[in-house]
Write an enzyme that holds these catalytic residues in place. Structure first.
Site, PDB file in Angstrom:
ATOM      1  N   ASP A  21       5.408  -4.503  -1.536  1.00 53.99           N
ATOM      2  CA  ASP A  21       6.489  -5.403  -1.966  1.00 53.99           C
ATOM      3  C   ASP A  21       6.770  -5.222  -3.460  1.00 53.99           C
ATOM      4  O   ASP A  21       5.872  -4.880  -4.230  1.00 53.99           O
ATOM      5  CB  ASP A  21       6.081  -6.854  -1.667  1.00 53.99           C
ATOM      6  CG  ASP A  21       7.278  -7.798  -1.711  1.00 53.99           C
ATOM      7  OD1 ASP A  21       8.437  -7.324  -1.689  1.00 53.99           O
ATOM      8  OD2 ASP A  21       7.052  -9.015  -1.781  1.00 53.99           O
ATOM      9  N   ASN A  69      14.091  -6.930   8.419  1.00 54.46           N
ATOM     10  CA  ASN A  69      14.804  -6.184   7.366  1.00 54.46           C
ATOM     11  C   ASN A  69      16.195  -5.704   7.802  1.00 54.46           C
ATOM     12  O   ASN A  69      17.017  -5.337   6.963  1.00 54.46           O
ATOM     13  CB  ASN A  69      13.975  -4.981   6.882  1.00 54.46           C
ATOM     14  CG  ASN A  69      12.832  -5.367   5.962  1.00 54.46           C
ATOM     15  OD1 ASN A  69      11.807  -4.686   5.886  1.00 54.46           O
ATOM     16  ND2 ASN A  69      12.973  -6.476   5.234  1.00 54.46           N
TER      17      ASN A  69
END
Ligand code: FPP
Length: 254
Positions: A21, A69
């Site tokens: 991330d 996503n």
């Protein structure tokens, strides 16, 4: 910063899972667009894989694209598909050189054809490799995985191949997308957030969790070794007491 030499070679986690991330924030901090952050993320993965293989990690599972996503802006999704295809193709020879096979955890049927073809080509080219496994979690989400597993098990029951009371933890494990892998001993999340984001929920039941603020593009060998060193300093009890873990011979029934 830890080095490879500082690690206890007898206690290297077999399986390290990573939530990579911070690519977007890394790019923003440099006035770049988000895809530049993802591109730098591919380079970080190259370094981290090499460092993991050197340390003797057998499985490295990286969260590349979650089932959620798809909800990102179309330009970002397209950029990620291009990068995944480019990155996998670029790393093909390197994987083979390092004796690493490529595995996919997730459903690649939704991957655009050009990217899926590059992925399948790389999996085939490195299929003889027996050293370590790089598992790319793509279009992956734990709830999706567990729902699929339940459907498959229910089908076996419906066909009379399995009785409900025969369903065990092993049955569930065998129907996961990670069926041929051990559970991760260590889960790393970069980028400062402390959450699991629908990643390997079943598999991390007893994993050690390691969160760090470093954005993924800045995470490299030293940071990986920091995480492993931290893991090696932890006592893994699996529900037992500290005394049972430290002196197992005194607890013959445990
Ligand atoms: C999270 O950062 C990162 C991703 C959603 C994508 C990660 C993908 C790669 C590093 C490419 C992998 C490539 C190959 C070849 C496997 P974010 O965008 O959520 O960052 P932010 O939280 O700072 O916005």
């Amino acid at each position: 910063m830890a080095t490879l030499e500082q690690l206890d070679k007898n206690r290297i986690p077999q399986h390290v899972a990573i939530i990579m991330d911070g690519n977007g924030r890394w790019a923003k901090a440099r006035g770049l667009d988000r895809s530049a952050g993802h591109k730098a993320g591919v380079e970080a993965l190259h370094k981290v894989l090499e460092a993991a293989v050197k340390a003797g990690v057998k499985y490295l599972t990286v969260y590349t694209f979650s089932t959620e996503n798809w909800n990102r802006p179309k330009e970002e999704v397209d950029a990620l598909m291009n990068l995944i295809a480019w990155g996998i193709d670029k790393e093909k020879e390197e994987l083979i050189r390092q004796n690493v096979r490529l595995a996919i955890v997730g459903d690649i049927s939704r991957m655009p054809d050009f990217a899926r073809n590059k992925t399948l080509e790389c999996m085939k080219a490195a299929s003889h490799c027996t050293g370590s496994t790089l598992a790319i979690a793509f279009n992956y989400g734990s709830r999706f995985e567990l729902t699929n597993a339940m459907q498959r098990i229910a089908q076996q029951v419906k066909e009379g191949k399995l009785q409900p009371e025969e369903i065990s933890e092993q049955t569930v494990q065998e129907n996961l997308m990670t069926a041929d892998m051990p559970d991760p001993e260590l889960l790393i999340r970069t980028g400062g957030e402390q959450r699991i984001s629908n990643y390997l929920l079943w598999q991390i039941a007893y994993s050690e969790l390691y969160f760090c603020d470093t954005y993924w593009p800045d995470f490299g060998a030293d940071e990986l070794y920091d995480a492993i060193l931290d893991y090696q300093g932890r006592e893994r009890r699996f529900g037992k007491t500290s005394e049972q873990v430290k002196t197992p011979s005194q607890y013959p029934l445990s």
